[in-house]
Design a protein around this motif. Sequence first.
Motif, PDB file in Angstrom:
ATOM      1  N   PHE A   1      38.838  32.979  51.345  1.00 45.56           N
ATOM      2  CA  PHE A   1      37.605  33.355  50.522  1.00 45.56           C
ATOM      3  C   PHE A   1      37.785  33.529  48.999  1.00 45.56           C
ATOM      4  N   ILE A   2      38.777  33.449  48.493  1.00 49.63           N
ATOM      5  CA  ILE A   2      39.311  33.347  46.855  1.00 49.63           C
ATOM      6  C   ILE A   2      39.063  32.054  46.684  1.00 49.63           C
ATOM      7  N   LYS A   3      39.648  31.183  47.783  1.00 52.63           N
ATOM      8  CA  LYS A   3      39.593  29.588  47.199  1.00 52.63           C
ATOM      9  C   LYS A   3      38.066  29.300  47.408  1.00 52.63           C
ATOM     10  N   GLU A   4      37.307  29.629  48.177  1.00 51.73           N
ATOM     11  CA  GLU A   4      35.810  29.206  48.123  1.00 51.73           C
ATOM     12  C   GLU A   4      35.229  29.821  47.144  1.00 51.73           C
ATOM     13  N   LEU A   5      35.719  30.915  46.493  1.00 50.85           N
ATOM     14  CA  LEU A   5      35.046  31.164  45.069  1.00 50.85           C
ATOM     15  C   LEU A   5      35.468  30.640  44.040  1.00 50.85           C
ATOM     16  N   LYS A   6      36.650  30.193  44.139  1.00 50.25           N
ATOM     17  CA  LYS A   6      37.201  29.232  42.978  1.00 50.25           C
ATOM     18  C   LYS A   6      36.283  28.073  42.908  1.00 50.25           C
ATOM     19  N   GLU A   7      36.054  27.415  44.030  1.00 50.46           N
ATOM     20  CA  GLU A   7      35.404  26.174  44.281  1.00 50.46           C
ATOM     21  C   GLU A   7      33.895  26.357  43.526  1.00 50.46           C
ATOM     22  N   GLU A   8      33.465  27.485  43.326  1.00 48.05           N
ATOM     23  CA  GLU A   8      32.290  27.736  42.814  1.00 48.05           C
ATOM     24  C   GLU A   8      32.569  28.540  41.411  1.00 48.05           C
ATOM     25  N   ASN A   9      33.591  28.150  40.805  1.00 44.45           N
ATOM     26  CA  ASN A   9      33.829  28.645  39.536  1.00 44.45           C
ATOM     27  C   ASN A   9      33.863  30.445  39.382  1.00 44.45           C
ATOM     28  N   ILE A  10      34.220  30.786  40.331  1.00 42.69           N
ATOM     29  CA  ILE A  10      34.382  32.499  40.261  1.00 42.69           C
ATOM     30  C   ILE A  10      35.965  32.586  40.475  1.00 42.69           C
ATOM     31  N   ILE A  11      36.526  33.244  39.596  1.00 41.91           N
ATOM     32  CA  ILE A  11      37.858  33.441  39.400  1.00 41.91           C
ATOM     33  C   ILE A  11      38.304  34.916  39.912  1.00 41.91           C
ATOM     34  N   VAL A  12      39.190  34.824  40.841  1.00 40.10           N
ATOM     35  CA  VAL A  12      39.695  36.266  41.321  1.00 40.10           C
ATOM     36  C   VAL A  12      40.816  36.705  40.216  1.00 40.10           C
ATOM     37  N   LYS A  13      40.737  37.479  39.500  1.00 38.37           N
ATOM     38  CA  LYS A  13      42.024  37.754  38.584  1.00 38.37           C
ATOM     39  C   LYS A  13      42.996  39.155  39.212  1.00 38.37           C
ATOM     40  N   GLU A  14      42.123  39.795  40.149  1.00 34.26           N
ATOM     41  CA  GLU A  14      43.108  40.795  40.660  1.00 34.26           C
ATOM     42  C   GLU A  14      42.787  40.970  42.362  1.00 34.26           C
ATOM     43  N   PHE A  15      43.706  41.374  42.886  1.00 30.58           N
ATOM     44  CA  PHE A  15      43.605  41.421  44.308  1.00 30.58           C
ATOM     45  C   PHE A  15      44.319  42.794  44.839  1.00 30.58           C
ATOM     46  N   ASP A  16      43.360  43.815  45.216  1.00 27.02           N
ATOM     47  CA  ASP A  16      43.929  44.918  45.696  1.00 27.02           C
ATOM     48  C   ASP A  16      44.138  44.941  47.236  1.00 27.02           C
ATOM     49  N   LEU A  17      45.334  45.160  47.783  1.00 23.13           N
ATOM     50  CA  LEU A  17      45.381  45.221  49.011  1.00 23.13           C
ATOM     51  C   LEU A  17      45.465  46.676  49.882  1.00 23.13           C
TER      52      LEU A  17
END
Length: 436
Positions: A228-244
Amino acid sequence: MAVLHGTMKVKDNGHLLIGGVDVVEVARESEFPVYVLDEELLRKNMREYRKTFEKYYPNSMVHYASKALMTLAMCKIVESEGLGIDVVSGGELYTAIKAGFPMDKVVMHGNNKSVNEIKMGIENGVKIVIDNFYEIELVDKITKELNKSVDVLLRIKPGIHADTHHYVSTGHEDSKFGFIIKEDTAKKAIKQVVEKELINFKGIHMHIGSQIFNVTGYEKSIEIMADFIKELKEENIIVKEFDLGGGLGVIYTQEDDPMSITDFVKLLIEYVKREFEKRELELPKLMVEPGRSIVGEAGTTVYQVGSITEVPGIRKYIAINGGMGDNIRPALYGSKYDAVIANRMNGKEEELVTVAGKCCETGDIILKDIKLNEPKSGDVLAVFTTGAYNYTMASNYNRLPIPGVMLVNNGQKEWIVKPQSYEDILRNDIIPERLK
C-alpha cells in the motif's frame, strides 16, 4: 505453582513478597482488594522495548498504550523511561497534560473523538490518528478555527484476523476502527488529508489486535502495508512514519507462552526492513504502542477470602472481598488467570475450587476450577497479571469502592491511586430540592 513474575519472592513464613513488600499485610490492612504494581518489572519492560529499538532501529518511538493503566504517576514513570504515550480519550490526554508529560510524545487515537477532544489535542500539539472520513472534515474544521496545524496518521485496516479473542482483534475489515484498503477507500482518505491546508500527513497506523502469541499476522500485515505504501509513493504521497500498534501477549496462565519483548521487536524490525527493501522503499520512522506487555504482569490483585460454600458433588466456591467490579475481564472475555494463597505459598496446590466475587451476579466468577492450597476464610488470595485493563475498567457496581493502586519497590509501598471511600461514591450524587 503459578508462574512468579518480576520481583516476586516467597518469605520463610510462606508469605508472598512483591517489590520487597509483604502483600499479605497489604491485603489485611484493607477492607477491599488492592492492586499492587511492581515498579521494577514495569520499568524493565519499558527499557527492553526502548533499548531494543535503539539498538536495531534507531529511527523509532515507543508509545505506551495508556488505556492499559493510566494515572499521573504512570505518566511520570513513562516519561522517565524515555517513552511516549498513546491516549484514546480526552480523559487520558488530560491526565498526561496535568502530569506535565511532553506533548510532542503523545499520539491520540479514538474512533469517535469529540470536538472538545480534538481541540484539546490540537491546542496541545499532539499527533492525531484519524480514524474515519467524518473525522477528516472535523479535524480540518477545527484546525481552521484555531488557525493551528496538526500532524496526523491515518489508521488503516490490513484485513488480517489476528489469532486472539474476537473482541480484541482489530485489524480485520469488519472492525469499527480505521479505513479499509479495498476499493481505494484508504487511498481516497489519504488524498483528502493531503489536500487540507493545516493537516500534515505523516504516515499510517495499523493495529491487528492484542494478547497475540503468533506473529504471522504481523508478517502478513506488514507485507500488505508495504504494498500500500508503494502504491502511495507512485502517486507522490510519501509515508514518513509507520505505526505498528501493539499486541504482544503476556502470561495469564501456565499455558501462555509469549515471546520475549526483545525477540518480538527484532521480528517486527526484520519484517519491516525485508518488505520495504524488497520494494525499494525508504525505511520510515517506526512506532509501536505496547500496553499489556508493559504493565500486565507487573500487576497483582490481592483479596481476602470470606465465605466458603460447597455444593456437594458439584463445586466448592470460595468468595473474595472483590469481584467483577475490580476485574470485569473474566465476565467480558472469559479471561483466565493464575492465583495463589499468598499467606501459605509453601503448601501444595491440590484443592479444586472456584473463586467467586461478592457482586450480586451469578456470572461474577474470577477463577473457575483452579487448584489452590486448601483455601480458608481469612486467607489472602493473590491473582496474577492484573496490571492491564483491571483498574482502568473497574466500576462501582453494587456501589462497591474501586480499589486503590499501590506501587511497590525495594520494600517501599506508596499509593499512586487512593482507594475509594463510600463518600467518594456519593460525591456526584444530587437530590433535587423537590425530593427533599
